[in-house]
Design a protein around this motif. Structure first.
Motif, short mmCIF file in Angstrom:
data_model
loop_
_atom_site.label_atom_id
_atom_site.label_comp_id
_atom_site.label_asym_id
_atom_site.label_seq_id
_atom_site.Cartn_x
_atom_site.Cartn_y
_atom_site.Cartn_z
N GLY A 1 0.80 -1.07 0.00
CA GLY A 1 0.07 0.02 -0.09
C GLY A 1 0.73 1.29 0.13
N LEU A 2 1.77 1.51 0.96
CA LEU A 2 2.56 2.43 0.89
C LEU A 2 3.78 2.46 -0.20
CD1 LEU A 2 3.36 2.72 4.71
CD2 LEU A 2 1.95 4.30 3.63
N GLY A 3 4.15 1.08 -0.36
CA GLY A 3 5.26 1.02 -1.28
C GLY A 3 4.77 1.23 -2.91
N SER A 4 3.61 1.20 -3.06
CA SER A 4 3.37 1.49 -4.38
C SER A 4 3.30 2.82 -4.77
CB SER A 4 1.61 1.01 -4.69
OG SER A 4 1.51 -0.42 -4.59
N TYR B 1 6.17 7.26 -7.96
CA TYR B 1 6.45 8.40 -7.81
C TYR B 1 7.94 8.56 -8.03
CZ TYR B 1 2.23 11.21 -7.35
OH TYR B 1 0.85 11.85 -7.43
N LEU B 2 8.78 7.96 -7.33
CA LEU B 2 10.24 8.04 -7.54
C LEU B 2 10.63 7.41 -9.01
CD1 LEU B 2 11.79 5.96 -4.27
CD2 LEU B 2 11.51 8.59 -4.42
N GLY B 3 9.93 6.54 -9.62
CA GLY B 3 10.37 6.17 -11.00
C GLY B 3 9.91 7.30 -11.99
N THR B 4 8.52 7.92 -11.85
CA THR B 4 8.22 9.05 -12.73
C THR B 4 9.32 10.15 -12.51
OG1 THR B 4 6.67 10.07 -10.78
CG2 THR B 4 5.81 8.45 -12.53
N ILE C 1 -1.98 8.80 0.37
CA ILE C 1 -1.47 10.06 1.12
C ILE C 1 -0.26 9.80 1.67
CG2 ILE C 1 -1.90 11.78 2.91
CD1 ILE C 1 -5.20 11.14 2.54
N ILE C 2 0.12 9.05 2.59
CA ILE C 2 1.28 8.92 3.20
C ILE C 2 2.48 8.56 2.17
CG2 ILE C 2 2.45 7.55 4.94
CD1 ILE C 2 0.37 9.55 6.06
N GLY C 3 2.18 7.54 1.21
CA GLY C 3 3.05 7.15 0.30
C GLY C 3 3.55 8.20 -0.44
N ALA C 4 2.72 9.08 -1.06
CA ALA C 4 2.94 10.14 -1.76
C ALA C 4 3.86 11.29 -0.91
CB ALA C 4 1.73 10.99 -2.24
N MET C 5 3.52 11.45 0.30
CA MET C 5 4.47 12.27 1.60
C MET C 5 5.73 11.61 1.50
SD MET C 5 1.93 13.52 4.09
CE MET C 5 3.08 14.55 4.81
N GLN C 6 5.92 10.33 1.59
CA GLN C 6 7.09 9.58 1.79
C GLN C 6 8.04 9.75 0.38
OE1 GLN C 6 5.39 5.64 3.20
NE2 GLN C 6 7.49 5.47 4.01
#
Length: 258
Positions: A38-41, A46-49, A198-203
């Motif tokens: 869930g978070l890693g997705s 976003y790291l890839g893009t 939300i949290i994954g994008a912030m990470q």
């Protein structure tokens, strides 16, 4: 940076804080992501893009139908496939320039000691205290910044633990390894689907800022979100001298020992 890259990353390059120099740093960096759920997705995507040059994804699990409610790096056709490999496919489909290392394995202490050493930033997207503490210990040992997030039900938290800063705490300063925290998992408790986004994008944002040298991180600040009311709370956190991981008697940068 070639013409295609200038076009692909143009919206980053237009930012005064990033520019060509910051984007070049991202393209030369290596991010280690623990967990492709869930978070890693969102973190991985976003790291890839954003063009992070090398992304290592570590997850021992396979894609399940119940994951698809929130784990946006996967799809129905990949049920049964390793999550790390599935997320890698999604990254490469958007940005084939990124080098993705997909590892289907558990992130135990011995393996993390090797993986963390070669990374520029570590993003912990795991779902259990044992793994979080193992990741933290490796990051402290190798002085690597750690972006840690957690989400279950409607509650979530995020912080950065960066022992390159003298007074910054590590994860164990806030959540001691020997403390009796109740382990709550999505499988039994459930999780509000957008919360991990939300949290994954912030990470991902914190990781990209660290890699590009932009702004200030969440080091020393723990942010907590109650998604029922969309209210944020923040507490200031400091390094604990008696911490069993980064305290004076344990920290690798301690100079008080003879």
């Amino acid at each position: 940076m070639n013409d295609d890259q200038l076009l692909r990353y143009s919206r980053h390059i237009l930012l005064d804080e990033l520019g060509v120099e910051g984007q070049t740093r991202l393209m030369a960096s290596h991010a280690l992501v623990i967990g492709a759920g869930g978070l890693g997705s969102p973190v991985a995507l976003y790291l890839g893009t954003a063009g992070v040059g090398t992304i290592t994804l570590v997850d021992h699990d396979t894609v399940d139908l119940t994951n698809l409610q929130r784990q946006i790096a996967h799809n129905l056709s990949r049920v049964g496939q390793p999550k790390a490999a599935s997320a890698a496919q999604s990254i490469v489909a958007i940005n084939p320039e990124v080098k993705v290392l997909a590892l289907q394995e558990r992130a135990d202490a011995a393996r993390l000691d090797v993986l963390v050493q070669s990374a520029d930033v570590v993003i912990d997207c795991s779902d259990n205290f044992k793994t979080r503490h193992a990741v933290n210990a490796a990051c402290v040992a190798h002085r690597k910044p750690l972006v840690s997030g957690a989400a279950v039900g409607f509650d979530a938290q995020i912080s950065v633990y960066d022992r390159r800063q003298e007074n910054a705490p590590c994860y164990a300063c806030i959540f001691p390894p020997d403390a009796a925290f109740e382990e709550v998992r999505c499988a039994t408790m459930g999780v509000f689907a957008p919360l991990v986004g939300i949290i994954g994008a912030m990470q991902a944002a914190e990781a990209l800022k660290l890699l590009a040298g932009v702004g200030s991180s969440l080091a020393g600040r723990l942010q907590m979100l109650d998604a029922r009311t969309m209210e944020w709370n923040e507490i200031r956190i400091t390094r604990q001298q008696a911490c069993p991981v980064c305290g004076h008697d344990h920290s690798p940068d301690d100079t008080s020992r003879g």
